[in-house]
Design a protein around this motif. Structure first.
Motif, PDB file in Angstrom:
ATOM      1  N   GLN A  52      -4.970  27.604   6.097  1.00 58.48           N
ATOM      2  CA  GLN A  52      -4.009  27.536   7.210  1.00 58.48           C
ATOM      3  C   GLN A  52      -4.283  28.593   8.281  1.00 58.48           C
ATOM      4  O   GLN A  52      -3.803  28.488   9.401  1.00 58.48           O
ATOM      5  CB  GLN A  52      -2.573  27.692   6.696  1.00 58.48           C
ATOM      6  CG  GLN A  52      -2.127  26.516   5.834  1.00 58.48           C
ATOM      7  CD  GLN A  52      -0.680  26.678   5.406  1.00 58.48           C
ATOM      8  OE1 GLN A  52      -0.403  27.321   4.407  1.00 58.48           O
ATOM      9  NE2 GLN A  52       0.245  26.117   6.175  1.00 58.48           N
ATOM     10  N   CYS A 103       5.919  22.299   6.394  1.00 55.69           N
ATOM     11  CA  CYS A 103       4.650  23.040   6.330  1.00 55.69           C
ATOM     12  C   CYS A 103       4.464  23.799   7.638  1.00 55.69           C
ATOM     13  O   CYS A 103       4.684  23.236   8.713  1.00 55.69           O
ATOM     14  CB  CYS A 103       3.506  22.056   6.113  1.00 55.69           C
ATOM     15  SG  CYS A 103       1.900  22.861   5.991  1.00 55.69           S
ATOM     16  N   LEU A 104       4.053  25.045   7.532  1.00 59.69           N
ATOM     17  CA  LEU A 104       3.851  25.854   8.742  1.00 59.69           C
ATOM     18  C   LEU A 104       2.751  25.269   9.627  1.00 59.69           C
ATOM     19  O   LEU A 104       2.723  25.522  10.826  1.00 59.69           O
ATOM     20  CB  LEU A 104       3.503  27.301   8.355  1.00 59.69           C
ATOM     21  CG  LEU A 104       4.609  28.084   7.644  1.00 59.69           C
ATOM     22  CD1 LEU A 104       4.079  29.426   7.163  1.00 59.69           C
ATOM     23  CD2 LEU A 104       5.815  28.276   8.553  1.00 59.69           C
ATOM     24  N   HIS A 145       2.294  22.782  -3.446  1.00 56.80           N
ATOM     25  CA  HIS A 145       2.043  22.603  -2.008  1.00 56.80           C
ATOM     26  C   HIS A 145       0.850  23.464  -1.561  1.00 56.80           C
ATOM     27  O   HIS A 145      -0.047  22.981  -0.856  1.00 56.80           O
ATOM     28  CB  HIS A 145       3.327  22.983  -1.248  1.00 56.80           C
ATOM     29  CG  HIS A 145       3.253  22.885   0.240  1.00 56.80           C
ATOM     30  ND1 HIS A 145       4.053  22.030   0.986  1.00 56.80           N
ATOM     31  CD2 HIS A 145       2.496  23.548   1.144  1.00 56.80           C
ATOM     32  CE1 HIS A 145       3.775  22.178   2.267  1.00 56.80           C
ATOM     33  NE2 HIS A 145       2.834  23.099   2.410  1.00 56.80           N
ATOM     34  N   HIS A 149      -3.245  22.615  -0.353  1.00 59.71           N
ATOM     35  CA  HIS A 149      -3.919  23.088   0.870  1.00 59.71           C
ATOM     36  C   HIS A 149      -5.373  23.477   0.590  1.00 59.71           C
ATOM     37  O   HIS A 149      -6.246  23.283   1.435  1.00 59.71           O
ATOM     38  CB  HIS A 149      -3.196  24.327   1.433  1.00 59.71           C
ATOM     39  CG  HIS A 149      -2.081  24.008   2.388  1.00 59.71           C
ATOM     40  ND1 HIS A 149      -2.260  23.286   3.543  1.00 59.71           N
ATOM     41  CD2 HIS A 149      -0.766  24.363   2.383  1.00 59.71           C
ATOM     42  CE1 HIS A 149      -1.098  23.197   4.203  1.00 59.71           C
ATOM     43  NE2 HIS A 149      -0.173  23.831   3.512  1.00 59.71           N
ATOM     44  N   SER A 193       5.880  26.095   4.070  1.00 63.02           N
ATOM     45  CA  SER A 193       4.816  26.835   3.418  1.00 63.02           C
ATOM     46  C   SER A 193       3.472  26.237   3.741  1.00 63.02           C
ATOM     47  O   SER A 193       3.386  25.263   4.414  1.00 63.02           O
ATOM     48  CB  SER A 193       5.057  26.882   1.920  1.00 63.02           C
ATOM     49  OG  SER A 193       5.364  25.606   1.426  1.00 63.02           O
TER      50      SER A 193
HETATM   51 NI    NI Z   1       1.839  23.977   4.055  1.00 62.45          NI
END
Ligand code: NI
Length: 193
Positions: A52, A103-104, A145, A149, A193
Protein backbone atom coordinates in the motif's frame (compact mmCIF):
# COMPACT_ATOMS: atom_id res chain seq x y z
CA UNK A 1 10.01 8.52 10.39
CA UNK A 2 7.85 9.75 7.60
CA UNK A 3 4.32 9.46 6.34
CA UNK A 4 4.37 7.72 2.98
CA UNK A 5 1.88 8.03 0.17
CA UNK A 6 -0.81 5.33 0.14
CA UNK A 7 -1.32 4.07 -3.39
CA UNK A 8 -4.65 3.18 -5.00
CA UNK A 9 -5.51 0.40 -7.50
CA UNK A 10 -4.49 2.74 -10.34
CA UNK A 11 -0.94 1.88 -9.35
CA UNK A 12 -0.19 -1.67 -10.52
CA UNK A 13 2.11 -2.31 -7.56
CA UNK A 14 -0.96 -2.86 -5.41
CA UNK A 15 -1.75 -5.97 -7.49
CA UNK A 16 1.71 -7.53 -7.32
CA UNK A 17 2.57 -10.48 -5.11
CA UNK A 18 4.99 -9.14 -2.52
CA UNK A 19 8.39 -10.72 -1.91
CA UNK A 20 9.53 -12.51 1.20
CA UNK A 21 11.77 -10.50 3.52
CA UNK A 22 15.09 -12.27 4.04
CA UNK A 23 17.47 -9.56 5.24
CA UNK A 24 16.42 -8.41 8.69
CA UNK A 25 19.70 -6.54 9.18
CA UNK A 26 18.79 -4.10 6.41
CA UNK A 27 18.14 -0.73 8.10
CA UNK A 28 15.67 0.01 5.31
CA UNK A 29 13.36 -2.63 6.76
CA UNK A 30 13.22 -0.88 10.14
CA UNK A 31 12.62 2.48 8.44
CA UNK A 32 9.85 0.92 6.36
CA UNK A 33 8.16 -0.45 9.50
CA UNK A 34 8.42 2.91 11.31
CA UNK A 35 7.04 4.72 8.29
CA UNK A 36 4.19 2.24 7.87
CA UNK A 37 3.14 2.70 11.51
CA UNK A 38 3.26 6.46 11.12
CA UNK A 39 1.35 6.31 7.82
CA UNK A 40 -1.32 4.05 9.36
CA UNK A 41 -1.75 6.43 12.31
CA UNK A 42 -1.81 9.47 10.05
CA UNK A 43 -4.53 7.91 7.87
CA UNK A 44 -6.55 6.80 10.90
CA UNK A 45 -6.39 3.16 9.81
CA UNK A 46 -6.10 -0.03 11.83
CA UNK A 47 -3.78 -1.89 9.48
CA UNK A 48 -1.42 -1.38 6.58
CA UNK A 49 0.50 -3.66 4.23
CA UNK A 50 3.78 -2.64 2.56
CA UNK A 51 2.36 -2.81 -1.01
CA UNK A 52 0.00 0.00 0.00
CA UNK A 53 3.05 2.26 0.26
CA UNK A 54 4.41 0.83 -3.00
CA UNK A 55 6.90 -1.56 -1.39
CA UNK A 56 6.55 -5.14 -2.61
CA UNK A 57 7.68 -6.82 0.57
CA UNK A 58 5.77 -9.07 2.94
CA UNK A 59 5.38 -6.67 5.86
CA UNK A 60 2.16 -5.78 7.69
CA UNK A 61 1.35 -3.59 10.67
CA UNK A 62 -1.90 -3.68 12.65
CA UNK A 63 -3.07 -1.63 15.59
CA UNK A 64 -6.63 -1.66 16.85
CA UNK A 65 -7.75 1.45 18.74
CA UNK A 66 -7.59 1.54 22.51
CA UNK A 67 -10.32 3.91 23.60
CA UNK A 68 -12.70 2.65 26.28
CA UNK A 69 -15.24 1.25 23.83
CA UNK A 70 -12.55 -0.54 21.85
CA UNK A 71 -11.07 -2.04 24.99
CA UNK A 72 -14.42 -3.62 25.70
CA UNK A 73 -14.63 -4.88 22.15
CA UNK A 74 -11.06 -6.02 21.53
CA UNK A 75 -9.93 -6.80 25.06
CA UNK A 76 -6.19 -7.31 25.37
CA UNK A 77 -5.65 -6.64 21.65
CA UNK A 78 -6.81 -3.01 21.87
CA UNK A 79 -3.92 -0.64 21.24
CA UNK A 80 -1.38 -3.41 20.68
CA UNK A 81 0.91 -2.87 17.71
CA UNK A 82 1.42 -6.03 15.65
CA UNK A 83 4.31 -5.96 13.22
CA UNK A 84 4.50 -9.19 11.25
CA UNK A 85 7.01 -10.00 8.55
CA UNK A 86 6.28 -12.83 6.10
CA UNK A 87 2.91 -13.53 7.75
CA UNK A 88 1.11 -16.72 6.84
CA UNK A 89 -2.23 -18.07 7.92
CA UNK A 90 -1.44 -21.53 9.24
CA UNK A 91 -4.84 -22.28 10.76
CA UNK A 92 -8.29 -20.91 10.00
CA UNK A 93 -11.65 -21.61 11.60
CA UNK A 94 -14.27 -23.24 9.47
CA UNK A 95 -16.71 -20.74 10.84
CA UNK A 96 -17.05 -17.62 8.73
CA UNK A 97 -18.50 -14.25 9.63
CA UNK A 98 -19.73 -11.38 7.50
CA UNK A 99 -18.45 -7.88 8.21
CA UNK A 100 -18.12 -4.47 6.62
CA UNK A 101 -14.61 -3.52 5.52
CA UNK A 102 -12.92 -0.48 4.10
CA UNK A 103 -9.41 -0.05 2.73
CA UNK A 104 -7.07 2.93 2.90
CA UNK A 105 -6.19 2.24 -0.74
CA UNK A 106 -9.83 2.46 -1.80
CA UNK A 107 -11.06 5.57 0.01
CA UNK A 108 -14.77 6.28 0.18
CA UNK A 109 -15.95 2.70 -0.36
CA UNK A 110 -17.19 -0.07 1.88
CA UNK A 111 -17.93 -3.71 1.29
CA UNK A 112 -19.39 -6.76 2.92
CA UNK A 113 -16.86 -9.55 3.18
CA UNK A 114 -16.99 -13.05 4.65
CA UNK A 115 -13.91 -13.90 6.69
CA UNK A 116 -12.81 -16.71 8.95
CA UNK A 117 -13.83 -15.96 12.52
CA UNK A 118 -10.41 -17.02 13.80
CA UNK A 119 -6.99 -17.40 12.22
CA UNK A 120 -3.54 -18.32 13.50
CA UNK A 121 -0.81 -16.29 11.87
CA UNK A 122 2.80 -17.36 11.76
CA UNK A 123 5.64 -15.12 10.71
CA UNK A 124 8.57 -13.17 12.05
CA UNK A 125 8.88 -10.10 14.20
CA UNK A 126 10.87 -7.07 13.08
CA UNK A 127 14.11 -8.73 14.17
CA UNK A 128 13.44 -11.99 12.39
CA UNK A 129 12.31 -13.98 15.41
CA UNK A 130 9.58 -16.52 14.70
CA UNK A 131 6.19 -15.53 16.07
CA UNK A 132 2.75 -17.09 16.11
CA UNK A 133 -0.38 -15.08 16.83
CA UNK A 134 -3.82 -16.46 17.52
CA UNK A 135 -6.52 -14.01 16.51
CA UNK A 136 -10.26 -13.92 16.29
CA UNK A 137 -13.08 -11.54 15.45
CA UNK A 138 -11.99 -8.11 14.26
CA UNK A 139 -8.25 -8.74 14.68
CA UNK A 140 -8.58 -11.93 12.60
CA UNK A 141 -10.43 -9.96 9.94
CA UNK A 142 -7.69 -7.34 9.74
CA UNK A 143 -5.01 -10.05 9.50
CA UNK A 144 -6.88 -11.65 6.59
CA UNK A 145 -7.33 -8.27 4.88
CA UNK A 146 -3.64 -7.33 5.24
CA UNK A 147 -2.29 -10.73 4.20
CA UNK A 148 -4.50 -10.51 1.10
CA UNK A 149 -2.70 -7.26 0.24
CA UNK A 150 0.61 -9.16 0.17
CA UNK A 151 -0.84 -11.34 -2.56
CA UNK A 152 -2.20 -8.45 -4.59
CA UNK A 153 -5.74 -9.20 -3.43
CA UNK A 154 -8.14 -6.43 -2.39
CA UNK A 155 -11.31 -6.86 -0.33
CA UNK A 156 -13.39 -5.74 -3.31
CA UNK A 157 -12.29 -8.95 -5.07
CA UNK A 158 -14.31 -11.10 -2.74
CA UNK A 159 -16.83 -8.69 -1.31
CA UNK A 160 -20.45 -9.75 -1.59
CA UNK A 161 -21.45 -6.15 -1.97
CA UNK A 162 -19.52 -2.89 -2.41
CA UNK A 163 -20.92 0.58 -2.05
CA UNK A 164 -19.78 4.16 -2.07
CA UNK A 165 -19.99 6.01 1.22
CA UNK A 166 -21.76 8.82 -0.65
CA UNK A 167 -24.48 6.43 -1.83
CA UNK A 168 -25.47 5.48 1.68
CA UNK A 169 -28.46 6.85 3.48
CA UNK A 170 -27.56 10.03 5.35
CA UNK A 171 -28.01 8.36 8.74
CA UNK A 172 -25.79 5.44 7.80
CA UNK A 173 -23.17 7.73 6.30
CA UNK A 174 -22.92 9.65 9.54
CA UNK A 175 -22.56 6.46 11.48
CA UNK A 176 -19.81 5.01 9.29
CA UNK A 177 -18.06 8.30 8.61
CA UNK A 178 -17.80 8.94 12.31
CA UNK A 179 -16.44 5.58 13.10
CA UNK A 180 -14.68 4.16 10.09
CA UNK A 181 -11.35 5.51 11.23
CA UNK A 182 -11.86 4.54 14.82
CA UNK A 183 -13.16 1.12 15.57
CA UNK A 184 -15.51 -1.62 14.56
CA UNK A 185 -17.99 -2.88 17.05
CA UNK A 186 -20.70 -5.45 16.73
CA UNK A 187 -23.12 -2.81 15.56
CA UNK A 188 -21.10 -2.30 12.43
CA UNK A 189 -18.51 0.48 12.66
CA UNK A 190 -15.85 0.11 10.04
CA UNK A 191 -12.15 0.77 10.30
CA UNK A 192 -9.95 0.99 7.20
CA UNK A 193 -6.87 -1.08 6.66
NI1 NI B 1 -6.57 -2.48 2.74
Amino acid sequence: MAVREIITPQNAILRKKANKVTNFADPKLQTLIEDMVETMHDAGGVGLAAPQVAITQRVIVIELPDDEESKEEYGENAGVLFVVINPEIVKASEEMVEGVEACLSIPGYFGKVDRHVAVTVQGQDRNGKEIRIKSRDWLARVFQHEIDHLNGVLYIDHAKEVWKASEMEQGETDEVADENTVSETTDGNTPSS
